[in-house]
Motif scaffolding. Structure first.
Motif, mmCIF file in Angstrom:
data_model
loop_
_atom_site.group_PDB
_atom_site.id
_atom_site.type_symbol
_atom_site.label_atom_id
_atom_site.label_comp_id
_atom_site.label_asym_id
_atom_site.label_seq_id
_atom_site.Cartn_x
_atom_site.Cartn_y
_atom_site.Cartn_z
ATOM 1 N N MET A 1 -15.003 -2.603 10.784
ATOM 2 C CA MET A 1 -15.817 -1.467 11.473
ATOM 3 C C MET A 1 -14.430 -0.515 10.871
ATOM 4 N N ALA A 2 -14.583 0.898 10.631
ATOM 5 C CA ALA A 2 -14.019 2.214 9.992
ATOM 6 C C ALA A 2 -12.999 2.256 11.275
ATOM 7 N N GLU A 3 -12.364 3.262 10.230
ATOM 8 C CA GLU A 3 -10.939 4.080 11.515
ATOM 9 C C GLU A 3 -11.553 5.257 11.417
ATOM 10 N N VAL A 4 -11.883 5.757 12.596
ATOM 11 C CA VAL A 4 -12.332 7.058 12.153
ATOM 12 C C VAL A 4 -11.887 8.031 13.405
ATOM 13 N N LEU A 5 -11.268 9.370 11.935
ATOM 14 C CA LEU A 5 -10.267 10.380 12.782
ATOM 15 C C LEU A 5 -11.558 11.503 12.446
ATOM 16 N N PRO A 79 -25.806 12.463 2.211
ATOM 17 C CA PRO A 79 -24.896 11.382 3.125
ATOM 18 C C PRO A 79 -24.964 9.128 2.512
ATOM 19 N N SER A 80 -25.430 9.692 1.391
ATOM 20 C CA SER A 80 -25.161 7.753 1.565
ATOM 21 C C SER A 80 -23.827 7.472 -0.088
ATOM 22 N N GLN A 81 -23.667 8.661 -0.966
ATOM 23 C CA GLN A 81 -23.576 8.942 -2.366
ATOM 24 C C GLN A 81 -21.527 8.259 -2.045
ATOM 25 N N ARG A 82 -21.784 7.468 -2.908
ATOM 26 C CA ARG A 82 -20.282 6.010 -2.860
ATOM 27 C C ARG A 82 -20.156 5.641 -4.526
ATOM 28 N N ALA A 83 -20.449 6.088 -5.455
ATOM 29 C CA ALA A 83 -20.714 5.326 -6.773
ATOM 30 C C ALA A 83 -19.317 5.320 -6.916
ATOM 31 N N ASN A 84 -18.341 6.115 -7.048
ATOM 32 C CA ASN A 84 -17.159 5.511 -6.924
ATOM 33 C C ASN A 84 -16.415 4.296 -6.154
ATOM 34 N N ASP A 85 -17.160 3.950 -5.082
ATOM 35 C CA ASP A 85 -16.482 2.526 -4.490
ATOM 36 C C ASP A 85 -15.328 2.970 -3.008
ATOM 37 N N ALA A 86 -15.458 3.705 -2.757
ATOM 38 C CA ALA A 86 -14.660 4.636 -1.748
ATOM 39 C C ALA A 86 -14.241 4.008 -0.757
ATOM 40 N N HIS A 87 -13.569 3.902 -0.585
ATOM 41 C CA HIS A 87 -12.458 3.242 0.487
ATOM 42 C C HIS A 87 -12.636 4.139 1.722
ATOM 43 N N VAL A 88 -12.086 5.714 1.423
ATOM 44 C CA VAL A 88 -12.696 6.780 2.842
ATOM 45 C C VAL A 88 -13.359 7.790 2.315
ATOM 46 N N ARG A 89 -14.382 7.972 3.568
ATOM 47 C CA ARG A 89 -14.931 9.817 3.214
ATOM 48 C C ARG A 89 -14.923 10.294 4.271
ATOM 49 N N PHE A 90 -14.312 11.936 3.637
ATOM 50 C CA PHE A 90 -14.010 12.464 4.604
ATOM 51 C C PHE A 90 -15.587 13.283 4.998
ATOM 52 N N MET A 91 -16.080 13.859 5.625
ATOM 53 C CA MET A 91 -17.287 14.664 6.250
ATOM 54 C C MET A 91 -16.525 16.211 6.307
ATOM 55 N N GLU A 93 -17.085 20.677 7.807
ATOM 56 C CA GLU A 93 -18.335 21.633 8.472
ATOM 57 C C GLU A 93 -19.409 20.557 8.805
ATOM 58 N N GLY A 94 -19.755 19.539 9.370
ATOM 59 C CA GLY A 94 -20.487 19.548 10.090
ATOM 60 C C GLY A 94 -21.736 18.723 9.063
ATOM 61 N N ALA A 95 -21.075 17.684 7.982
ATOM 62 C CA ALA A 95 -21.550 16.666 7.346
ATOM 63 C C ALA A 95 -21.851 15.005 8.150
ATOM 64 N N VAL A 96 -23.283 14.917 8.203
ATOM 65 C CA VAL A 96 -23.022 13.537 8.386
ATOM 66 C C VAL A 96 -22.883 11.840 7.612
ATOM 67 N N PRO A 97 -22.240 11.405 7.670
ATOM 68 C CA PRO A 97 -23.053 9.972 6.454
ATOM 69 C C PRO A 97 -23.605 9.131 7.122
ATOM 70 N N ALA A 98 -24.897 8.602 5.901
ATOM 71 C CA ALA A 98 -25.491 7.666 6.645
ATOM 72 C C ALA A 98 -25.149 6.367 7.296
ATOM 73 N N THR A 99 -23.728 6.121 6.729
ATOM 74 C CA THR A 99 -23.341 5.019 7.417
ATOM 75 C C THR A 99 -21.822 5.032 7.264
ATOM 76 N N LEU A 100 -20.714 4.956 8.139
ATOM 77 C CA LEU A 100 -19.568 4.572 7.702
ATOM 78 C C LEU A 100 -18.979 2.811 7.704
ATOM 79 N N ASP A 101 -19.934 2.057 7.824
ATOM 80 C CA ASP A 101 -20.042 0.277 7.549
ATOM 81 C C ASP A 101 -19.643 0.398 6.251
ATOM 82 N N GLY A 102 -18.515 -0.549 5.418
ATOM 83 C CA GLY A 102 -17.685 -0.578 4.119
ATOM 84 C C GLY A 102 -16.643 0.088 3.901
ATOM 85 N N TYR A 103 -16.606 1.509 4.945
ATOM 86 C CA TYR A 103 -15.701 2.168 4.427
ATOM 87 C C TYR A 103 -13.786 1.611 5.031
#
Length: 150
Positions: A1-5, A79-91, A93-103
């Motif tokens: 599970m991800a830590e979500v701030l 919402p699902s872009q992760r071409a750079n194999d990111a560790h952290v995802r910033f959203m 102004e209201g952006a919503v990710p497809a998932t935070l699994d794997g971050y």
């Protein structure tokens, strides 16, 4: 599970707060995806990250370019872009990710003076908590420091 701030902007604008948070992520050795709501906003952030401070450089690119996998910071509207194999995802102004699994970490930045962004952040808090992520809430103090509130 991800830590979500959840970062509640009350004293500064996104353009003022985001570069510092991105610098901190890179110092930890993390690759980053920043998800905006529109291509115009993504492109404005792209421009801003080149000029935000004379003595700083944040290596980044956008998903509109073909070299996304090489970017330490990748700006996107997907919402699902992760071409750079990111560790952290910033959203932002209201952006919503497809998932935070794997971050390792997900970060929602929202403007405390915008009722739509506040509403979105509240609903995402519930979604992320129900998904089993460890959630924390941070708010800016008058001196623009982040204070953990929950």
């Amino acid at each position: 599970m991800a830590e979500v701030l959840f970062y509640h902007l009350t004293e500064s604008r996104l353009e003022e707060a985001l570069p510092d948070l991105l610098e901190r992520s890179l110092k930890r050795g993390w690759r980053v995806v920043v998800q905006a709501m529109t291509a115009e906003r993504r492109d404005a952030l792209d421009h801003h990250l080149w000029v935000f401070r004379d003595d700083a450089f944040l290596p980044h690119g956008t998903d509109a370019e073909s070299n996304g996998a090489l970017q330490p910071i990748l700006l996107t509207i997907d919402p699902s872009q992760r071409a750079n194999d990111a560790h952290v995802r910033f959203m932002v102004e209201g952006a919503v990710p497809a998932t935070l699994d794997g971050y390792e970490r997900g970060v929602y930045l929202f403007d405390g003076h915008d009722t739509e962004q506040l509403g979105s952040a509240r609903s995402r808090w519930k979604v992320e908590k129900d998904a089993g992520h460890a959630v924390t809430y941070w708010q800016q103090s008058e001196d623009r420091r982040w204070v953990k509130k929950a």
